[in-house]
Design a protein around this motif. Sequence first.
Motif, short mmCIF file in Angstrom:
data_model
loop_
_atom_site.label_atom_id
_atom_site.label_comp_id
_atom_site.label_asym_id
_atom_site.label_seq_id
_atom_site.Cartn_x
_atom_site.Cartn_y
_atom_site.Cartn_z
N GLY A 4 -47.18 -37.69 -14.07
CA GLY A 4 -46.08 -37.78 -13.12
C GLY A 4 -46.51 -38.06 -11.69
O GLY A 4 -45.72 -37.91 -10.75
N LEU B 145 -41.33 -40.35 -19.47
CA LEU B 145 -42.08 -39.16 -19.10
C LEU B 145 -41.48 -37.95 -19.81
O LEU B 145 -40.29 -37.91 -20.07
N LYS C 192 -37.54 -34.65 -13.21
CA LYS C 192 -37.78 -35.04 -11.82
C LYS C 192 -38.27 -33.85 -11.00
O LYS C 192 -39.15 -33.99 -10.15
N GLN D 250 -41.84 -33.25 -11.86
CA GLN D 250 -42.69 -34.26 -11.22
C GLN D 250 -42.98 -33.87 -9.78
O GLN D 250 -44.10 -34.04 -9.29
N ASN E 297 -46.68 -33.27 -8.10
CA ASN E 297 -47.15 -34.00 -6.92
C ASN E 297 -47.41 -33.08 -5.74
O ASN E 297 -48.39 -33.25 -5.00
#
Length: 284
Positions: free
Chosen positions: A219, A259, A263, A266, A270
């Motif tokens: 991701g 994926l 969201k 992800q 990150n």
Amino acid sequence: MRFLIIIPAHNEEQNLSFTLDSLLQQTHSDFKIVVVNDGSKDKTPEVIRKYTELDFRFETINLQKSEHQPGSKVVHAFKNGLQTQTLDEFDIICKFDADIILPENYLETIDHAFVNHPEYGLVGGLLYVEKDGNWVYEGNSNKHHVRGPMKAYRKECFLKMGGLRETLGWDNLDAILLENLGWKEVVIPELHVKLIKVKGADYTIKPADYYGRYFYFLGLNRFLAYIASSKEAMKSKSPAFFFDIIQSYERCRSEKLELKISKEEQKVVNDQRWKMLKKKWLKM
């Protein structure tokens, strides 16, 4: 605490008995083992049968042969094994490989760790491989990360993080997601687990394609994927390796491959990677 141990096995007739024997020798005996025969073409089913006939704690299920893709195949087998069990009966859920040898106090030590530390969500030891007749630390990851062949999760943590993801990078995603939920991943260094077969030896995917796909399915956004790619290229001292990884990553993006994380997850991944980057590279 009671353990549920799921062991995916594909063509492991040479290794599986070592793993299962080491489990029979455990000082902690409150466990159930489900060996998932993932389309084996060798004598793996015969090896499994020996144990299911010997001990009521052993069960097995048989799957049809699936495509061998790093990450997703083993989790697919694990999930099939998990679905056959009633999780209310267990406290700890383990995903073990079929080619490891556990020290006899492995489960007992894991049990004590979970009992004494309610914040622990994932616990394991360190992997060792044989080299020149000696067992040496594998060194493929940092000593604070529980490697894929020997994962033990507190059930509550496992369920809250949504279980394992059927994707490349699953064994790093789990650590990120559980940490975000307030759980701790803990390695007990004195627990030496012997790995009989070197991981990745039977993968057909090329290294650059592996890393590109790994960064995509983890991701990572484009900036962090490029940074991670440059790090791998520096390790191999090959500028061309950087561009090959990026090409693989961008190909995944253009094909919009699915994926297995949301969201929101992800963003968690990150944010965690950016935090690591600032700490290690930017000293912030």
